[in-house]
Scaffold this motif. Structure first.
Motif, short mmCIF file in Angstrom:
data_model
loop_
_atom_site.label_atom_id
_atom_site.label_comp_id
_atom_site.label_asym_id
_atom_site.label_seq_id
_atom_site.Cartn_x
_atom_site.Cartn_y
_atom_site.Cartn_z
N PRO A 67 -10.62 6.69 11.30
CA PRO A 67 -11.09 5.24 11.33
C PRO A 67 -10.00 4.60 10.57
O PRO A 67 -9.68 3.36 11.15
CB PRO A 67 -12.41 4.74 10.73
CG PRO A 67 -13.12 6.28 10.81
CD PRO A 67 -12.13 7.22 10.93
N TRP A 68 -9.68 4.96 9.22
CA TRP A 68 -8.43 4.37 8.62
C TRP A 68 -7.18 4.09 9.25
O TRP A 68 -6.65 3.09 9.46
CB TRP A 68 -8.17 5.08 7.50
CG TRP A 68 -7.01 4.48 6.70
CD1 TRP A 68 -6.91 3.67 5.92
CD2 TRP A 68 -5.70 5.01 6.83
NE1 TRP A 68 -5.80 3.40 5.52
CE2 TRP A 68 -4.73 4.31 6.16
CE3 TRP A 68 -5.16 6.37 7.64
CZ2 TRP A 68 -3.23 4.56 6.22
CZ3 TRP A 68 -3.75 6.41 7.64
CH2 TRP A 68 -2.97 5.61 6.79
N PHE A 69 -6.98 5.36 10.14
CA PHE A 69 -5.68 5.51 10.97
C PHE A 69 -5.97 4.25 12.06
O PHE A 69 -4.69 3.56 12.19
CB PHE A 69 -5.45 6.78 11.43
CG PHE A 69 -4.19 6.69 12.25
CD1 PHE A 69 -3.16 7.06 11.70
CD2 PHE A 69 -4.25 6.77 13.60
CE1 PHE A 69 -1.82 7.00 12.41
CE2 PHE A 69 -3.07 7.06 14.22
CZ PHE A 69 -1.75 6.96 13.79
N VAL A 70 -6.85 4.14 12.64
CA VAL A 70 -7.11 3.08 13.92
C VAL A 70 -6.84 1.75 13.19
O VAL A 70 -6.03 0.75 13.62
CB VAL A 70 -8.22 3.21 14.32
CG1 VAL A 70 -8.65 2.05 15.42
CG2 VAL A 70 -8.42 4.54 15.35
N PHE A 71 -7.34 1.46 11.98
CA PHE A 71 -7.43 0.15 11.37
C PHE A 71 -5.93 -0.10 10.92
O PHE A 71 -5.72 -1.38 10.55
CB PHE A 71 -8.38 -0.03 10.20
CG PHE A 71 -9.95 -0.22 10.93
CD1 PHE A 71 -10.09 -1.18 11.68
CD2 PHE A 71 -10.74 0.65 10.46
CE1 PHE A 71 -11.61 -1.44 12.09
CE2 PHE A 71 -12.09 0.35 10.87
CZ PHE A 71 -12.34 -0.43 12.00
N LEU A 72 -5.25 0.62 10.46
CA LEU A 72 -3.94 0.84 9.95
C LEU A 72 -2.90 0.25 11.24
O LEU A 72 -2.13 -0.59 11.21
CB LEU A 72 -3.44 1.68 9.43
CG LEU A 72 -1.87 1.72 8.92
CD1 LEU A 72 -1.73 0.57 7.64
CD2 LEU A 72 -1.25 3.02 8.41
N CYS A 73 -3.17 0.98 12.24
CA CYS A 73 -2.25 0.87 13.47
C CYS A 73 -2.28 -0.41 14.29
O CYS A 73 -1.35 -1.10 14.59
CB CYS A 73 -2.60 2.09 14.53
SG CYS A 73 -2.03 3.80 13.97
N LEU A 74 -3.48 -1.13 13.93
CA LEU A 74 -3.62 -2.41 14.75
C LEU A 74 -2.73 -3.43 13.98
O LEU A 74 -1.84 -4.18 14.76
CB LEU A 74 -5.14 -2.77 14.68
CG LEU A 74 -5.94 -1.98 15.68
CD1 LEU A 74 -7.62 -2.41 15.58
CD2 LEU A 74 -5.63 -2.20 17.14
N PRO A 75 -2.77 -3.83 12.50
CA PRO A 75 -1.84 -4.60 12.22
C PRO A 75 -0.39 -4.22 12.09
O PRO A 75 0.56 -5.10 12.30
CB PRO A 75 -2.53 -4.87 10.84
CG PRO A 75 -3.23 -3.62 10.65
CD PRO A 75 -3.52 -3.32 11.77
N ALA A 76 -0.35 -2.90 11.90
CA ALA A 76 1.12 -2.38 12.28
C ALA A 76 1.61 -2.67 13.52
O ALA A 76 2.85 -3.11 13.82
CB ALA A 76 1.23 -0.85 11.83
N ALA A 77 0.97 -2.44 14.60
CA ALA A 77 1.54 -2.73 15.98
C ALA A 77 1.70 -4.33 16.08
O ALA A 77 2.80 -4.59 16.66
CB ALA A 77 0.34 -2.27 16.84
N ALA A 78 0.79 -5.09 15.64
CA ALA A 78 0.85 -6.62 15.56
C ALA A 78 2.23 -7.02 15.01
O ALA A 78 3.02 -7.93 15.46
CB ALA A 78 -0.28 -7.18 15.02
N LEU A 79 2.61 -6.39 13.89
CA LEU A 79 3.97 -6.62 13.20
C LEU A 79 5.08 -6.04 13.77
O LEU A 79 6.01 -6.94 13.87
CB LEU A 79 3.73 -6.04 11.82
CG LEU A 79 4.98 -6.22 10.90
CD1 LEU A 79 5.21 -7.80 10.41
CD2 LEU A 79 4.89 -5.43 9.54
N ALA A 80 5.02 -4.97 14.28
CA ALA A 80 6.07 -4.65 15.34
C ALA A 80 6.27 -5.45 16.58
O ALA A 80 7.37 -5.72 16.57
CB ALA A 80 5.85 -3.19 15.62
N VAL A 81 5.27 -5.65 17.02
CA VAL A 81 5.24 -6.64 18.40
C VAL A 81 5.91 -8.04 17.96
O VAL A 81 6.83 -8.54 18.61
CB VAL A 81 4.12 -6.76 19.11
CG1 VAL A 81 4.20 -7.83 20.02
CG2 VAL A 81 3.71 -5.50 19.58
#
Length: 89
Positions: A67-81
């Protein structure tokens, strides 16, 4: 019933400030649709928030990090985009 914060050793007095930070980050991501700089800053803040959460989990030996990995990936993807689309502000 023991809460997640109790299991992780996080003081209950920190729950409201941490929840406020999480909510502010979510609102910042939404605001980022209109003001890209705010979205980038909110996403970066959420990445830092979840990096801190990783440290707390690892500190007590909790290695169930799906679950932590999913929650980290969402804002990381938003930042990258955001940075890819708008460039560096």
């Amino acid at each position: 019933m023991e809460s997640q914060a109790d299991k992780l050793g996080v003081p209950r007095s920190w729950m409201r400030p941490l929840g406020t930070l999480l909510g502010a980050g979510a609102l910042g991501l939404l605001t980022g649709f209109a003001v890209p700089v705010v979205g980038a800053l909110a996403a970066a803040g959420l990445v830092l928030y979840f990096t801190g959460a990783l440290w707390v989990h690892l500190r007590i030996g909790d290695y169930a990090l799906g679950p932590w990995f999913v929650f980290l990936c969402l804002p990381a993807a938003a930042l990258a985009v955001n940075l890819a689309y708008h460039g560096r502000a």
